[in-house]
Design a protein around this motif. Sequence first.
Motif, mmCIF file in Angstrom:
data_model
loop_
_atom_site.group_PDB
_atom_site.id
_atom_site.type_symbol
_atom_site.label_atom_id
_atom_site.label_comp_id
_atom_site.label_asym_id
_atom_site.label_seq_id
_atom_site.Cartn_x
_atom_site.Cartn_y
_atom_site.Cartn_z
ATOM 1 N N LEU A 1 -52.056 -40.699 4.144
ATOM 2 C CA LEU A 1 -51.631 -39.868 5.276
ATOM 3 C C LEU A 1 -50.122 -39.622 5.247
ATOM 4 O O LEU A 1 -49.662 -38.538 5.623
ATOM 5 N N ALA A 2 -49.350 -40.618 4.792
ATOM 6 C CA ALA A 2 -47.896 -40.444 4.698
ATOM 7 C C ALA A 2 -47.543 -39.372 3.665
ATOM 8 O O ALA A 2 -46.640 -38.554 3.884
ATOM 9 N N ILE A 3 -48.263 -39.355 2.551
ATOM 10 C CA ILE A 3 -48.018 -38.339 1.528
ATOM 11 C C ILE A 3 -48.388 -36.956 2.050
ATOM 12 O O ILE A 3 -47.657 -35.973 1.835
ATOM 13 N N VAL A 4 -49.517 -36.858 2.747
ATOM 14 C CA VAL A 4 -49.933 -35.570 3.331
ATOM 15 C C VAL A 4 -48.897 -35.087 4.343
ATOM 16 O O VAL A 4 -48.503 -33.905 4.341
ATOM 17 N N ALA A 5 -48.415 -35.997 5.193
ATOM 18 C CA ALA A 5 -47.415 -35.622 6.194
ATOM 19 C C ALA A 5 -46.124 -35.161 5.524
ATOM 20 O O ALA A 5 -45.511 -34.165 5.938
ATOM 21 N N SER A 6 -45.696 -35.873 4.480
ATOM 22 C CA SER A 6 -44.476 -35.493 3.767
ATOM 23 C C SER A 6 -44.622 -34.115 3.132
ATOM 24 O O SER A 6 -43.678 -33.301 3.160
ATOM 25 N N HIS A 7 -45.798 -33.845 2.575
ATOM 26 C CA HIS A 7 -46.013 -32.538 1.936
ATOM 27 C C HIS A 7 -45.995 -31.420 2.979
ATOM 28 O O HIS A 7 -45.428 -30.334 2.732
ATOM 29 N N LEU A 8 -46.585 -31.670 4.137
ATOM 30 C CA LEU A 8 -46.624 -30.646 5.185
ATOM 31 C C LEU A 8 -45.247 -30.407 5.796
ATOM 32 O O LEU A 8 -44.914 -29.275 6.165
ATOM 33 N N ILE A 9 -44.447 -31.450 5.879
ATOM 34 C CA ILE A 9 -43.131 -31.333 6.512
ATOM 35 C C ILE A 9 -42.070 -30.837 5.525
ATOM 36 O O ILE A 9 -41.327 -29.886 5.812
ATOM 37 N N LYS A 10 -41.989 -31.456 4.374
ATOM 38 C CA LYS A 10 -40.939 -31.131 3.408
ATOM 39 C C LYS A 10 -41.399 -30.192 2.309
ATOM 40 O O LYS A 10 -40.596 -29.440 1.756
ATOM 41 N N GLY A 11 -42.671 -30.255 1.965
ATOM 42 C CA GLY A 11 -43.175 -29.427 0.884
ATOM 43 C C GLY A 11 -42.852 -30.018 -0.468
ATOM 44 O O GLY A 11 -42.207 -31.070 -0.583
ATOM 45 N N PRO A 12 -43.275 -29.381 -1.543
ATOM 46 C CA PRO A 12 -43.030 -29.901 -2.891
ATOM 47 C C PRO A 12 -41.562 -29.782 -3.289
ATOM 48 O O PRO A 12 -40.795 -29.018 -2.691
ATOM 49 N N VAL A 13 -41.177 -30.541 -4.309
ATOM 50 C CA VAL A 13 -39.820 -30.500 -4.845
ATOM 51 C C VAL A 13 -39.703 -29.280 -5.748
ATOM 52 O O VAL A 13 -40.399 -29.160 -6.758
ATOM 53 N N LYS A 14 -38.806 -28.371 -5.375
ATOM 54 C CA LYS A 14 -38.613 -27.135 -6.138
ATOM 55 C C LYS A 14 -37.462 -27.285 -7.132
ATOM 56 O O LYS A 14 -36.585 -28.144 -6.967
ATOM 57 N N LEU A 15 -37.470 -26.452 -8.145
ATOM 58 C CA LEU A 15 -36.362 -26.449 -9.097
ATOM 59 C C LEU A 15 -35.114 -25.893 -8.430
ATOM 60 O O LEU A 15 -35.181 -24.896 -7.696
ATOM 61 N N PRO A 16 -33.958 -26.509 -8.670
ATOM 62 C CA PRO A 16 -32.726 -26.043 -8.017
ATOM 63 C C PRO A 16 -32.203 -24.726 -8.578
ATOM 64 O O PRO A 16 -31.419 -24.039 -7.925
#
Length: 358
Positions: free
Chosen positions: A114-129
């Motif tokens: 659930l913590a991983i799901v919440a992090s993905h919904l809030i922050k989203g994936p790590v994008k290339l800079p």
Amino acid sequence: MTYSPNRAVAAPGLGKAGLALFMAMVFALCSLWLGTASAQDATPLSQEQVQKQQTQPLNNSPVWGAVASGESFTTVTKGRETGVLINKSGETWRMIRNDWILKYGGWLVSIVFLAIVASHLIKGPVKLPEARTGKLIERFTSAERVAHWTMAFSFVALAVTGLLMAFGKYVLAPWMGLSINAWLASISLVIHNFVGPLFAVSVVVFFIMYVKDNLPEKNDIEWLKKGGGLFGHASAGRFNMGEKIWFWGGVTVLGVVVSVTGLILDFPNFDQGRVLMQQSHVIHASAALLFITMSLGHIYIGSIGMEGALEAMRDGYVDETWAKAHHDLWYEDIKAGRVSAIRSKEGAAALGSQALVP
């Protein structure tokens, strides 16, 4: 007293008959005495059973009390512990499994998921800079990818079937019914038993292929101090400290533990006792739930949690921008010519002009 030939002849006959009768009486008395002695020497359990049968003919509680005592009796089947019909430690094992391992292990897996799901919904994936340059580096050879995916697919099969067997009656049975849950549990058991040895072999192969680049480096501590990039840029070589923790703590330690204990459970015909089987199950279930918990973060980052990560293991190649952003020390070694951007003949043929040239 006159002599009678008949009496003289009859006397010996009477003596033989009397002797036979006497011997028969002695035999009967001895038998009776032995029977009485056996009854007197009978165990309190046998006496209790006899008394029970007189007052309650269908009550065999003394027999089942002996069965549940944990003592070894005589059975037709000969082998290790075959005389012990019920292991007294079985209830303790059941309590540890249901009240401790499944309870707290289940909550651990659920909370992390659930913590991983919440992090993905809030922050989203790590994008290339930065934008991709189109210049590619061969990160994994085909042999390395085969070793990884063999272990990955076998691990997922074991994790899913293990979770179904452990939590099916608590999660699935209430809304799917006991029959469907029992069917799923039976199928899961077969898959689990047959995939287990494949996973054990894949762990050994994976370790041999990847151990060289997962050895400790001086920049690993700095990577941890920066939280893997949460508190500023975290430099890393070909594998960062997070991947090394997964390699050593997850794949190596937990992988070996679940493999060894799993093989003990998978092949009970190797004459191991029931206590060893119970101990192996406790260790196996605990290590497996920790393994699954650790894998959630690795699976997330390696799939949808980081842009370009799945391409690395799916195709074997990463863009120059991805390497510079996440594994800058490895990228610098490639640029300086200390490490080749092409790791195989297959990679050289596939990349061609797209290959990064130092």
